[in-house]
Design a protein around this motif. Structure first.
Motif, PDB file in Angstrom:
ATOM      1  N   THR A  71       0.871  -1.171   0.000  1.00  0.00           N
ATOM      2  CA  THR A  71       0.000   0.000   0.000  1.00  0.00           C
ATOM      3  C   THR A  71       0.909   1.222   0.000  1.00  0.00           C
ATOM      4  O   THR A  71       2.030   1.166   0.515  1.00  0.00           O
ATOM      5  CB  THR A  71      -0.962   0.010   1.207  1.00  0.00           C
ATOM      6  OG1 THR A  71      -1.790   1.171   1.149  1.00  0.00           O
ATOM      7  CG2 THR A  71      -0.232  -0.021   2.538  1.00  0.00           C
ATOM      8  N   THR A  74      -1.002   8.422  -2.211  1.00  0.00           N
ATOM      9  CA  THR A  74      -1.286   8.869  -3.582  1.00  0.00           C
ATOM     10  C   THR A  74      -0.275   9.887  -4.085  1.00  0.00           C
ATOM     11  O   THR A  74      -0.150  10.100  -5.287  1.00  0.00           O
ATOM     12  CB  THR A  74      -2.660   9.555  -3.647  1.00  0.00           C
ATOM     13  OG1 THR A  74      -2.622  10.660  -2.746  1.00  0.00           O
ATOM     14  CG2 THR A  74      -3.779   8.616  -3.269  1.00  0.00           C
ATOM     15  N   THR A  82      -3.200   9.231   4.345  1.00  0.00           N
ATOM     16  CA  THR A  82      -3.984   8.113   3.813  1.00  0.00           C
ATOM     17  C   THR A  82      -3.107   7.205   2.951  1.00  0.00           C
ATOM     18  O   THR A  82      -2.359   7.677   2.111  1.00  0.00           O
ATOM     19  CB  THR A  82      -5.133   8.660   2.939  1.00  0.00           C
ATOM     20  OG1 THR A  82      -6.007   9.416   3.765  1.00  0.00           O
ATOM     21  CG2 THR A  82      -5.912   7.550   2.270  1.00  0.00           C
ATOM     22  N   GLY A  84      -3.357   4.172   0.131  1.00  0.00           N
ATOM     23  CA  GLY A  84      -4.283   3.545  -0.804  1.00  0.00           C
ATOM     24  C   GLY A  84      -3.573   2.505  -1.656  1.00  0.00           C
ATOM     25  O   GLY A  84      -2.500   2.028  -1.304  1.00  0.00           O
ATOM     26  N   HIS A  85      -4.181   2.186  -2.789  1.00  0.00           N
ATOM     27  CA  HIS A  85      -3.608   1.222  -3.750  1.00  0.00           C
ATOM     28  C   HIS A  85      -3.268  -0.095  -3.069  1.00  0.00           C
ATOM     29  O   HIS A  85      -2.309  -0.769  -3.447  1.00  0.00           O
ATOM     30  CB  HIS A  85      -2.350   1.799  -4.428  1.00  0.00           C
ATOM     31  CG  HIS A  85      -2.584   3.102  -5.099  1.00  0.00           C
ATOM     32  ND1 HIS A  85      -3.098   3.202  -6.369  1.00  0.00           N
ATOM     33  CD2 HIS A  85      -2.416   4.373  -4.668  1.00  0.00           C
ATOM     34  CE1 HIS A  85      -3.217   4.482  -6.705  1.00  0.00           C
ATOM     35  NE2 HIS A  85      -2.818   5.213  -5.681  1.00  0.00           N
ATOM     36  N   ARG A 120      -5.538   6.622   7.905  1.00  0.00           N
ATOM     37  CA  ARG A 120      -6.443   5.626   7.313  1.00  0.00           C
ATOM     38  C   ARG A 120      -5.752   4.830   6.206  1.00  0.00           C
ATOM     39  O   ARG A 120      -4.849   5.323   5.529  1.00  0.00           O
ATOM     40  CB  ARG A 120      -7.744   6.253   6.808  1.00  0.00           C
ATOM     41  CG  ARG A 120      -7.662   7.248   5.711  1.00  0.00           C
ATOM     42  CD  ARG A 120      -9.045   7.796   5.321  1.00  0.00           C
ATOM     43  NE  ARG A 120      -9.608   7.085   4.179  1.00  0.00           N
ATOM     44  CZ  ARG A 120     -10.883   6.755   4.072  1.00  0.00           C
ATOM     45  NH1 ARG A 120     -11.751   7.056   5.026  1.00  0.00           N
ATOM     46  NH2 ARG A 120     -11.324   6.129   2.998  1.00  0.00           N
ATOM     47  N   GLU A 122      -6.923   2.442   2.884  1.00  0.00           N
ATOM     48  CA  GLU A 122      -8.088   2.158   2.035  1.00  0.00           C
ATOM     49  C   GLU A 122      -7.832   0.946   1.150  1.00  0.00           C
ATOM     50  O   GLU A 122      -6.693   0.698   0.746  1.00  0.00           O
ATOM     51  CB  GLU A 122      -8.353   3.336   1.082  1.00  0.00           C
ATOM     52  CG  GLU A 122      -8.564   4.648   1.756  1.00  0.00           C
ATOM     53  CD  GLU A 122      -8.566   5.812   0.765  1.00  0.00           C
ATOM     54  OE1 GLU A 122      -9.043   6.879   1.160  1.00  0.00           O
ATOM     55  OE2 GLU A 122      -8.088   5.654  -0.382  1.00  0.00           O
ATOM     56  N   LEU A 123      -8.886   0.239   0.829  1.00  0.00           N
ATOM     57  CA  LEU A 123      -8.796  -0.810  -0.185  1.00  0.00           C
ATOM     58  C   LEU A 123     -10.129  -0.875  -0.925  1.00  0.00           C
ATOM     59  O   LEU A 123     -11.133  -0.313  -0.472  1.00  0.00           O
ATOM     60  CB  LEU A 123      -8.437  -2.169   0.438  1.00  0.00           C
ATOM     61  CG  LEU A 123      -9.345  -2.789   1.489  1.00  0.00           C
ATOM     62  CD1 LEU A 123     -10.557  -3.479   0.863  1.00  0.00           C
ATOM     63  CD2 LEU A 123      -8.571  -3.807   2.297  1.00  0.00           C
ATOM     64  N   PRO A 163     -15.598  -0.028  -1.547  1.00  0.00           N
ATOM     65  CA  PRO A 163     -14.472   0.620  -0.863  1.00  0.00           C
ATOM     66  C   PRO A 163     -14.546   0.342   0.635  1.00  0.00           C
ATOM     67  O   PRO A 163     -15.629   0.388   1.226  1.00  0.00           O
ATOM     68  CB  PRO A 163     -14.691   2.119  -1.158  1.00  0.00           C
ATOM     69  CG  PRO A 163     -16.149   2.254  -1.400  1.00  0.00           C
ATOM     70  CD  PRO A 163     -16.677   0.923  -1.877  1.00  0.00           C
ATOM     71  N   ALA A 165     -12.274   0.902   4.564  1.00  0.00           N
ATOM     72  CA  ALA A 165     -11.196   1.656   5.216  1.00  0.00           C
ATOM     73  C   ALA A 165     -10.955   1.146   6.631  1.00  0.00           C
ATOM     74  O   ALA A 165     -11.881   0.679   7.308  1.00  0.00           O
ATOM     75  CB  ALA A 165     -11.528   3.142   5.250  1.00  0.00           C
TER      76      ALA A 165
END
Ligand SMILES: CC(C)(COP(=O)(O)OP(=O)(O)OC[C@H]1O[C@@H](n2cnc3c(N)ncnc32)[C@H](O)[C@@H]1OP(=O)(O)O)[C@@H](O)C(=O)NCCC(=O)NCCS
Length: 173
Positions: A71, A74, A82, A84-85, A120, A122-123, A163, A165
Motif C-alpha cells: 500500500t 497517492t 492516507t 491507498g492502492h 487511514r 483504504e482498499l 471501498p 477503510a
C-alpha cells in the motif's frame, strides 16, 4: 514461514506470484496478461518510496514468494495521512492457511506501532469476493459505500466494487 519487507530484488518472484493469483478469476482485478515487469516495477518502486510492502517466503524455498501485501500514498499532499492502492495476494496453493491474516496483521501492526501520522488505509474489493470482505472486516476494515458496476468480468457482466477503510487507533495529527 518468514514475513519480511520486500525490495527490487524480489521483482522476478513477485511477477510469478502475481501471475499465479491472476490466473484464478474473481480475486484481483487485473487479468494475467496485464501482469508484467512494468506492473511489478511500479508496485515495488512506489511501495519502497513512502509506502509499505511485505512478502512471505515459501518455508522450503526462500527464493519463492507465497504472499505479498503493499500500500502506498497517492502523492497528494492533502491525502498524506492516507494509504491507498492496497493489494494483498496469497498463492492459490496456500490460501486458507492463515498466511493472509499474518501478512495483513504485520502491515497493520507496523502502522499502529510506528507510523502515527497515518490515519487511514483504504482498499477496494469486488462485491462477489465475500470471503475477502469478511476477512477485512475481522481486521477492522469497514465498508464505505459502493462503486456500482465498476468491474467488467470475463463473462461480460458488470460487477460492483466495495471501498473499505481501516483507521489507525494511534493516529496523532
Ligand atoms: C483473500 C486472500 C488474501 C486471503 O488470504 P488467505 O491466506 O487465503 O486467508 P487466511 O487463511 O489468512 O484467512 C483469513 C480469513 O479469510 C476467511 N477465509 C479463509 N479461507 C476461507 C474459506 N475457504 N472460505 C471462507 N472464508 C475463508 C476467513 O474469514 C479467515 O478468517 P479466520 O482466520 O478467522 O479463519 C487470499 O485468499 C487471496 O489472495 N485471494 C485471491 C486474491 C484476492 O482475492 N485478493 C484480494 C483482492 S481485494
Amino acid at each position: 514461514m518468514k514475513i519480511r519487507r520486500a525490495d527490487q530484488r524480489d521483482s522476478a518472484a513477485l511477477l510469478k506470484l502475481y501471475r499465479c493469483v491472476a490466473d484464478v478469476e474473481g480475486g484481483i482485478s487485473r487479468n494475467t496478461n496485464e501482469i508484467n515487469e512494468s506492473f511489478i516495477d511500479e508496485i515495488v518502486t512506489k511501495a519502497c518510496n513512502g509506502g509499505f510492502i511485505y512478502v512471505a517466503e515459501n518455508p522450503f524455498h526462500n527464493d519463492i514468494l507465497i504472499a505479498e501485501i503493499h500500500t502506498y500514498p497517492t502523492g497528494i499532499q492533502s491525502l498524506q495521512h492516507t494509504l491507498g492502492h492496497l493489494q494483498i495476494v496469497v498463492h492459490p496453493d496456500f490460501q486458507g492457511t492463515g498466511i493472509g491474516r499474518r501478512i495483513f496483521s504485520t502491515l497493520l501492526q507496523d502502522i499502529t506501532s510506528n507510523h502515527k501520522k497515518i490515519a487511514r488505509v483504504e482498499l477496494i474489493v469486488r462485491e462477489s469476493n465475500t470471503r475477502a470482505i469478511t476477512f477485512y472486516k475481522t481486521l477492522g476494515f469497514r465498508e464505505e459505500g459502493l462503486f456500482e458496476r465498476r468491474i467488467l468480468n470475463a463473462n461480460g457482466d458488470l460487477e460492483s466494487d466495495i471501498p473499505m477503510a481501516w483507521f489507525n487507533p494511534n493516529f496523532i495529527q
